[in-house]
Design a protein around this motif. Structure first.
Motif, short mmCIF file in Angstrom:
data_model
loop_
_atom_site.label_atom_id
_atom_site.label_comp_id
_atom_site.label_asym_id
_atom_site.label_seq_id
_atom_site.Cartn_x
_atom_site.Cartn_y
_atom_site.Cartn_z
N ILE A 1 3.35 -6.96 7.81
CA ILE A 1 3.56 -5.52 7.58
C ILE A 1 5.00 -5.31 7.17
O ILE A 1 5.92 -5.59 7.94
N ARG A 2 5.19 -4.83 5.96
CA ARG A 2 6.51 -4.44 5.48
C ARG A 2 6.67 -2.95 5.78
O ARG A 2 5.85 -2.14 5.35
N THR A 3 7.72 -2.59 6.52
CA THR A 3 7.77 -1.23 7.06
C THR A 3 9.20 -0.71 7.10
O THR A 3 10.13 -1.31 6.55
N HIS A 4 9.40 0.43 7.76
CA HIS A 4 10.68 1.08 7.87
C HIS A 4 11.22 0.94 9.30
O HIS A 4 10.48 0.67 10.23
N GLU A 5 12.52 1.15 9.44
CA GLU A 5 13.19 0.87 10.70
C GLU A 5 12.63 1.66 11.87
O GLU A 5 12.47 1.14 12.98
N ALA A 6 12.31 2.94 11.67
CA ALA A 6 11.82 3.77 12.77
C ALA A 6 10.50 3.23 13.31
O ALA A 6 10.24 3.27 14.53
#
Length: 483
Positions: free
Chosen positions: A322-327
């Motif tokens: 899963i490529r995702t965002h910091e939050a």
């Protein structure tokens, strides 16, 4: 010899003055804000109705003293309870938030602005019933929608630049502040009284995020907003009696909110209060998933269909990336045992695993009878997250506010599927046209969970006619929800 403190009472902090001037004086002219508030109102009530199916929620509802009935009290939708406005606010707020399925706002701070409806609706109903009993005009649903727009705006604008989660505070402190301001204005308090009330909300002890994070994740996160909006009603009522306020509640050296709880930093603001937040709020339509995982679940659903078409199953998967965002990583990237539904609905691996295994994600999928399926934990162990800085930047960009996730599947036979990337979930402002019909379908389904067909039809007919709904007295509308 130490210097004595000059005991001169200051003016109210500008941040509190701005909130009070906004709730008292700002005229909402945005048609889009009212249109969105209408759908938000229906969706929020529907989320509360769905929560009534869960015993863990229902056991917290009702009067503090069993059997208590309050004359001209506030109704709790989907029940027979008629309560004082403080306890009614707790009941309604708890129902709304229980399943993590109501609206969302994502910025430096996160939160769910429709949590404020608990206090707004309880007070509006209580005031309406007492007004009618005294021969006066009741409040209307249109006034409730206006209150929602302003509560959304206060909570959301403070959240844009101020990260309370980074100092360990829960976002429900913003529910308390926003609800206090809006409810105090609804009660007809003077400017000085509303300032006092808002200062009481900032001075109040603020909840820790302990119950939202491993290893302590638990059900308090499902009633914390109900508690905050109920506390707001209580503080507004205290201010109505003439209880004093605290002008430098935020800025007082050593003893103020900012020094004690915010690392000495002042609050920062990106924009003045208007109607921006309601116009851009995020709806949870497709899945009852913590919002940072909404696009991941949507991508997983697409991949589930690809697996079916290719004759593959979750048992064939060797790795999920899963490529995702910091939050997302900070809140819901979680390994190890998951002890309860509240733990599971804040684990991106669990949510993605359910979607890949079954091609669905419902509130029931967080319950123990589903979670005991050993295939879920087996697949969860093969799911990993990595931050993409570009996703994080787009998440914070006010022109984009994406909540992006991308998933790649690799299989034990050495094959892989192309990555599926979803930038904006179905409930995002950029996908409103696609989302609203599904939101209405969600509301209709939730009515069907609680009411017989004829009652459903009557509620639906009035609810979908915005002009009629806005003119309807609050107490008459809530009487439609008595079961």
């Amino acid at each position: 010899m130490s210097a004595s403190v000059l005991n001169i009472r200051p003016d109210f902090d500008r941040e509190m003055v701005d909130i009070v001037d906004y709730v008292m004086n700002f005229e909402i002219s945005s048609t889009l804000a009212y249109e969105t508030a209408h759908y938000c109102f229906l969706d929020t009530l529907g989320c509360g109705l769905e929560a009534l199916q869960y015993p863990a929620c229902r056991k917290l509802l009702g009067p503090i003293v069993p059997g208590t009935q309050v004359p001209h009290g506030a109704r709790v939708p989907g029940t027979q309870f008629q309560l004082d406005p403080v306890q009614a606010a707790f009941n309604i707020g708890t129902m709304i938030r229980w399943l993590d399925f109501n609206d969302t706002w994502l910025a430096a701070e996160w939160g769910h602005p429709s949590d404020n409806l608990g206090g707004i609706l309880a007070v509006a109903d209580w005031l309406s019933r007492n007004a009618v009993a005294g021969g006066k005009e009741p409040l209307t649903i249109g006034q409730v929608l206006g209150g929602m727009i302003k509560a959304h705006e206060i909570q959301g604008c403070i959240a844009l630049e101020n990260s309370f989660n980074r100092v360990g505070l829960d976002h429900v402190l913003l529910v308390k502040v926003a609800s206090t301001a809006v409810v105090a204005e609804m009660l007809g308090l003077s400017r000085d009284e509303i300032l006092n009330a808002v200062s009481l909300a900032w001075v109040d002890g603020q909840a820790l995020r302990t119950y939202r994070h491993s290893p302590n994740t638990g059900t308090r996160k499902s009633w914390a907003a109900g508690d905050a909006t109920a506390r707001a009603v209580r503080l507004a009522l205290m201010a109505q009696t003439g209880e004093m306020g605290y002008p430098s509640a935020l800025s007082a050296k050593t003893w103020g909110f900012c020094d004690v709880l915010f690392n000495g930093e002042p609050l920062r603001f990106q924009r003045p209060y208007g109607s921006y937040v309601m116009e851009n709020v995020l709806f949870k339509i497709a899945f009852p998933a913590e919002f940072h995982a909404q696009t991941a679940v949507e991508a997983a659903m697409t991949l589930h269909q690809r697996m079916l078409a290719a004759g593959k199953s979750a048992a064939d998967i060797s790795k999920v990336s899963i490529r995702t965002h910091e939050a997302c990583i900070r809140i819901i990237d979680k390994q190890g045992p998951l002890d309860n539904p509240a733990d599971r609905d804040h684990c991106i691996q669990y949510m993605v695993a359910i979607a890949l295994l079954f091609g669905r994600l419902t509130a029931a999928d967080y319950e123990d009878n589903v979670a005991q399926d050993q295939r879920i934990d087996s697949l969860r162990a093969r799911i990993g997250c990595v931050e993409d800085p570009a996703f994080t930047a787009a998440y914070h960009d006010p022109e984009k506010r994406s909540i992006a996730n991308a998933i790649t599947l690799e299989f034990s036979d050495g094959s892989r599927f192309d990555e599926v990337e979803v930038q904006y979930p179905i409930g995002h402002a950029r996908r409103r046209q696609d989302g609203i019909p599904l939101l209405i379908e969600k509301f209709t389904t939730n009515l069907g969970r609680q009411f017989p067909l004829r009652q459903q039809q009557r509620i639906l007919a009035i609810s979908l006619d915005r002009q009629q709904l806005e003119q309807m007295p609050v107490h008459e509308y809530l009487d439609l929800y008595v079961i």
